[in-house]
Write a protein that holds these residues in place. Structure first.
Motif, short mmCIF file in Angstrom:
data_model
loop_
_atom_site.label_atom_id
_atom_site.label_comp_id
_atom_site.label_asym_id
_atom_site.label_seq_id
_atom_site.Cartn_x
_atom_site.Cartn_y
_atom_site.Cartn_z
N GLY A 20 43.16 46.72 40.71
CA GLY A 20 42.28 47.85 40.52
C GLY A 20 42.23 48.57 39.21
O GLY A 20 42.16 47.65 38.21
N PRO A 21 42.14 49.73 39.23
CA PRO A 21 42.00 50.40 37.99
C PRO A 21 43.54 50.37 37.09
O PRO A 21 43.73 50.78 36.02
CB PRO A 21 41.61 51.97 38.24
N HIS A 27 46.96 47.71 43.89
CA HIS A 27 46.16 48.73 44.11
C HIS A 27 45.85 48.86 45.60
O HIS A 27 44.75 48.17 46.17
CB HIS A 27 45.00 48.96 43.17
N THR A 30 41.93 48.76 46.54
CA THR A 30 41.38 47.67 46.30
C THR A 30 41.85 46.45 47.29
O THR A 30 40.96 45.57 47.52
CB THR A 30 41.76 47.30 44.75
N ASN A 163 34.49 39.74 38.20
CA ASN A 163 34.08 40.95 38.04
C ASN A 163 32.52 40.89 37.32
O ASN A 163 32.29 42.16 37.22
CB ASN A 163 34.96 41.74 37.23
N GLN A 218 33.14 42.78 43.14
CA GLN A 218 33.28 44.07 42.99
C GLN A 218 32.23 44.94 44.02
O GLN A 218 32.57 45.96 44.62
CB GLN A 218 32.70 44.60 41.63
#
Length: 238
Positions: A20-21, A27, A30, A163, A218
């Motif tokens: 994830g981030p 995460h 995610t 992504n 995504q």
């Protein structure tokens, strides 16, 4: 109804897709979102296997900068892929989707050891098979492992989750003039040195006439959208 041409598929997930981030690790939101996409595809009637990378924990090729030789680094990376496989298995079960993690590196106290016929039986029984451990050998990427397992398990297509929504002439995040391919052959992907998968994976897919569908993970429901012809993707075909 599922497109009969792609009834059984293998989804290749990078480890980085699960971080994830964050800069590393898993995460939670995610992991849940991606696992829900996989479960949704299974509920839609598709048979699904997953090969997952381990780059969110460790990438063997980068270990040399830390004084770790490539073979040892790849071994560490394989452990990361098994951690991810166990996490995805748990998340799928949490979604009410039967799943079984299997590892190419024997870890019998943690999960089943990968064996082709057993994996096929799990898939035929309606379970999602989540494959960790790469090929079980250093110096081979999980992209190559994905192509190998897709062929072994008689999958109709390999879905490469990225992504971005397909294969571009250049990185669209760096080059605003980059254009997206709708369709490529395996030979073209190799000749153009497109970096979406490594050459060994493309070559194995070419020899086995295995289609590769490159799409973005995504968007919610992305896997089912690709398989039902509603999503955006690049098809790399024989």
């Amino acid at each position: 109804m599922p497109n009969p041409a792609y009834r059984r598929v293998l989804v290749k997930l990078s480890g980085e897709a699960l971080q994830g981030p964050g800069e590393a690790g898993l995460h939670g939101p995610t992991l849940v979102a991606i696992s829900n996409d996989i479960a949704e595809a299974r509920r839609a009637g598709f048979e699904v296997a997953v090969v997952v990378g381990g780059g969110n924990f460790f990438r063997g090729v980068k270990g040399t900068a830390q004084g770790i030789d490539r073979v040892r680094g790849d071994s560490i990376g394989m452990l990361g892929t098994v951690m991810n496989a166990l996490a995805i298995e748990g998340a799928l079960v949490g979604h009410g989707c039967e799943a079984r993690a299997m590892s190419a590196v024997a870890m019998p106290t943690l999960c089943d050891t990968y064996e082709r016929n057993m994996a096929r039986r799990h898939i035929e029984a309606g379970r999602v098979v989540v494959l960790g451990g790469g090929t079980g050998n250093p110096l081979f990427t999980t992209d190559t492992a994905a192509a190998l397992r897709a062929v072994e398990l008689s999958c109709d297509a390999l879905l490469k989750a990225t992504n971005v929504d397909g294969v571009y002439t250049a990185d669209p995040k760096l080059d605003r003039t980059a254009t997206r391919y709708e369709r490529l052959t395996h030979d073209e992907a190799i000749a153009k040195d497109l970096k979406v998968m490594d050459t060994a994976a493309f070559a194995l897919a070419r020899e086995s006439r295995l289609p590769i569908l490159v799409f973005s993970i995504q968007e919610p429901g992305a896997i089912t959208a690709v398989l039902t012809g509603k999503g955006r993707f690049t098809a790399v075909v024989p």
